[in-house]
Write an enzyme that holds these catalytic residues in place. Structure first.
Site: not given
Length: 672
Positions: A186, A188-190, A192-194, A208, A342
């Site tokens: 659903i 994604a970032a640097s 990992g993804q969820v 995650k 963050d």
């Protein structure tokens, strides 16, 4: 630039595609070979060169040894990074020689190009760019603004790899852990993804999953960036800060962020610290479904704070949610010393029940007790316009070396803060002030501590969210009530001294400052009225408040002396004049009384002012003071004040008797 790990993913996809498009009656040997090849490729994708080498914590020396034995990996990545970096620097050098950088538009375009280049080089460079975006001692203001826009959003990776990673790290088939798990991510970032899922118990969860091969790529890039930083420190004299130390700090934090077990611990710690706050929500961690590369947490339904319409549809005031976030952030920074570094819009959600949910606890930081106290002291010196002491605060906080000459820095601070303070602390423009301060830090030998860089990043991000809700929002105005409350309530001896500095101008007690301070403290949320009153009394009877106690005694002597004198005058008017002493005989005319003089002192001004200030507090009742009488009677300083009061009244009585009663010098009724 696409992340290097995507290559094997594409090979796996091609292998899968080849199996799907094979003939309807394939040879058994061919099918087995294809399956074995796919399994081998998948296993390779899930493995990590750095993990295989046993490096689970950031260690620069170990990283150097690892890559010394595998130069081919280093050379390949150097080609991917140094070539575009070198071409960019060559272009900047030509612009500098031709003076094109003097054109503000061209200089800004180059700064934006640098930020885009950093974003294209992958997660490690993005993290380094984000870290540099809060380092005004290193980066010029123009580039600082562009780096602040860096985002770490990247495309997701292959779902088959994600599922395989979950099974490998959790040591069980997915069906034995989750009742349902969506294959497509659903977000994604640097790192990992969820994926969204449901546990066997029926609880909705967010899962995650870390990018395969991430640790290797991050480590290799950090190794390259660290060596570039070392070369710059040795050869570029304009760079005063230790870039290598900055990269090492970044490496330590990124390695912590890549360990999802560490993130799970951070989330649980954060939840425990804020368990008393009914307005804060933290997702529950499911430890049985969490490992180093897989994190399973409670699924939380909410909307981003920046989606104002959606927040209002929940029946929630966005301004109220921003206030909750600001107070929570300040509590993290100044009370707990453990803060979310963050808090971007995706990590702060408004919930239907009015709570604010924090997500993603990979990037957390700590502030020592000494630094927290130092920050509050710096605010006191800023409010008092004591720029000399403010420059000293920057030394104690680690921004300046102890041997730095502060004389040229003091007027620079006065220039930055002086005009802004004219409007008052609550109306100061945080971004404008930090931009001006960045220029000062770039000109003088400042060294920004890592914790401060993360604090600025946190506050700037929070202010950006708040400004999307209220264009007139001022982060300092929202923060000052919390500073005031901490200054009034905290028993720390250093803060007691700071409170005295705030309230006294030399030997003169500034009641207006006390009024402003208590009013500001009362305007914040979570005010502990009992605690505030106790701290006011603690301050009153502390060594720091000797001058204030003296003022109170003098005011009491003045009032009691005036009351006694007025009583004597009233009685004298009922006695025949021949029977009165000379002083009272001359005062028998009503118009000659000291009514005007006594009216000014009958109020016992310090006590009246203090009570008037306390009455402004929400929930204040006189009983709150009455129930503290037993405690007051035990105060040694109160007994000393009583002795001083008796001594003062005795002295005044003698003066009255000699001057106003027996002699009758025609005085105004106020003893000299």
């Amino acid at each position: 630039m696409q992340v290097a790990v995507f290559g094997p993913v594409q090979e796996l996809a091609k292998a899968d595609q080849g199996a799907d498009t094979s003939s309807n009656t394939p040879q058994p040997e061919t099918t087995a070979a294809a399956t074995a090849a796919a399994a081998t490729t998948q296993s390779a994708d899930l493995s990590d060169f750095i993990e295989a080498a046993g490096l689970l914590e950031y260690d620069p020396a170990a990283i150097t040894r690892i890559y010394a034995g595998h130069p081919q990996r280093l050379i390949r990545r150097l080609w991917q990074t140094l070539v575009p970096i070198g071409l960019y620097l060559l272009g900047v050098a030509i612009d500098w020689l031709t003076r094109r950088l003097n054109d503000p538009d061209h200089a800004r375009a180059r700064a934006k190009e640098a930020a885009d280049l950093v974003a294209s080089l992958g997660p490690a460079f993005i993290k380094a760019g984000q870290a540099l975006s809060t380092r005004p001692d290193i980066i010029p203001p123009l580039l600082l603004e562009e780096l602040a826009q860096l985002q770490d959003q990247l495309p997701g990776f292959d779902s088959a790899l994600a599922m395989a990673c979950i099974e490998e790290d959790l040591g069980a088939p997915i069906a034995e852990i989750y009742a349902d798990l969506e294959r497509e991510p659903i977000s994604a970032a640097s790192l990992g993804q969820v994926h969204r899922g449901v546990l066997l118990t029926g609880e909705k969860v967010a899962v995650k999953v870390q990018r395969p091969g991430l640790r290797e790529q991050i480590t290799l890039d950090l190794y390259i960036v660290r060596n570039i930083a070392a070369w710059l420190n040795q050869n570029i004299g304009l760079i005063r800060s230790d870039l290598v130390a900055l990269i090492d700090e970044l490496g330590k934090r990124v390695f912590e962020e890549m360990d999802y077990c560490n993130e799970a611990t951070n989330a649980e710690t954060f939840a425990a610290l804020h368990a008393h706050n009914p307005r804060i929500a933290v997702p529950r961690i499911h430890r049985h479904a969490t490992a180093r590369r897989v994190l399973t947490m409670e699924w939380i339904d909410g909307v981003k704070l920046t989606n104002l319409e959606a927040v209002r549809e929940l029946g929630i005031d966005p301004d109220d949610m921003v206030s909750v976030g600001v107070n929570c952030s300040l509590q993290q920074l100044l009370e707990h010393g453990f803060f979310h570094a963050d808090p971007h819009p995706g990590n702060l959600l408004a919930l239907a029940d009015g709570r604010l949910a924090y997500l993603d606890f990979g990037m957390m930081s700590e502030v020592s007790r000494e630094s927290r106290t130092g920050l509050i002291q710096a605010v006191v010196h800023l409010v008092n316009r004591n720029f000399k002491k403010l420059s000293g605060d920057f030394v104690s906080l680690g921004f300046l070396a102890e041997d730095v000459n502060l004389e040229p820095i003091v007027p620079a601070f006065e220039q930055v803060f002086g005009q802004a303070l004219e409007m008052g602390v609550s109306r100061m423009d945080f971004k404008a002030v930090t931009d001006d301060l960045s220029g000062v830090m770039y000109r003088f030998p400042f060294r920004v501590p890592p914790y401060y860089a993360l604090i600025i990043r946190s506050l700037v991000t929070l202010e950006g969210i708040a400004l999307s809700v209220d264009p007139n929002f001022k982060i300092l105005g929202a923060a000052y009530p919390y500073f005031a409350r901490r200054l009034m309530e905290d028993p720390d001896p250093q803060l007691r001294n700071s409170l005295r500095e705030m309230l006294f101008d030399g030997e003169i007690f500034r009641w207006q400052r006390l009024d402003n301070l208590i009013t500001s403290a009362a305007s914040g949320s979570q005010l502990d009225l009992d605690g505030l009153l106790d701290q006011v009394l603690d301050f009153l009877f502390s060594a720091n408040a000797g001058l204030l106690r003296q003022q109170l005694v003098e005011a009491a002597v003045n009032q009691m002396d005036a009351l006694g004198w007025q009583t004597a005058l009233a009685l004298s008017r009922r006695v025949p004049a021949p029977l009165l002493p000379p002083g009272l005989r001359s005062r028998q005319t009503p118009g000659d009384s000291d009514d005007a003089a006594s009216a000014a002192v009958l109020s016992l001004e310090p006590v009246a002012r203090l009570v008037a200030i306390l009455r402004q507090l929400p929930g204040f009742e006189p009983q709150l003071l009455l129930k503290r009488i037993p405690r007051l009677l035990q105060e040694t300083e109160l007994r000393r004040m009583g002795a001083d009061l008796a001594k003062g009244l005795a002295e005044r009585s003698v003066v009255r008797l000699l001057r106003d009663v027996l002699v009758g010098a025609g005085s105004s009724g106020q003893p000299a």
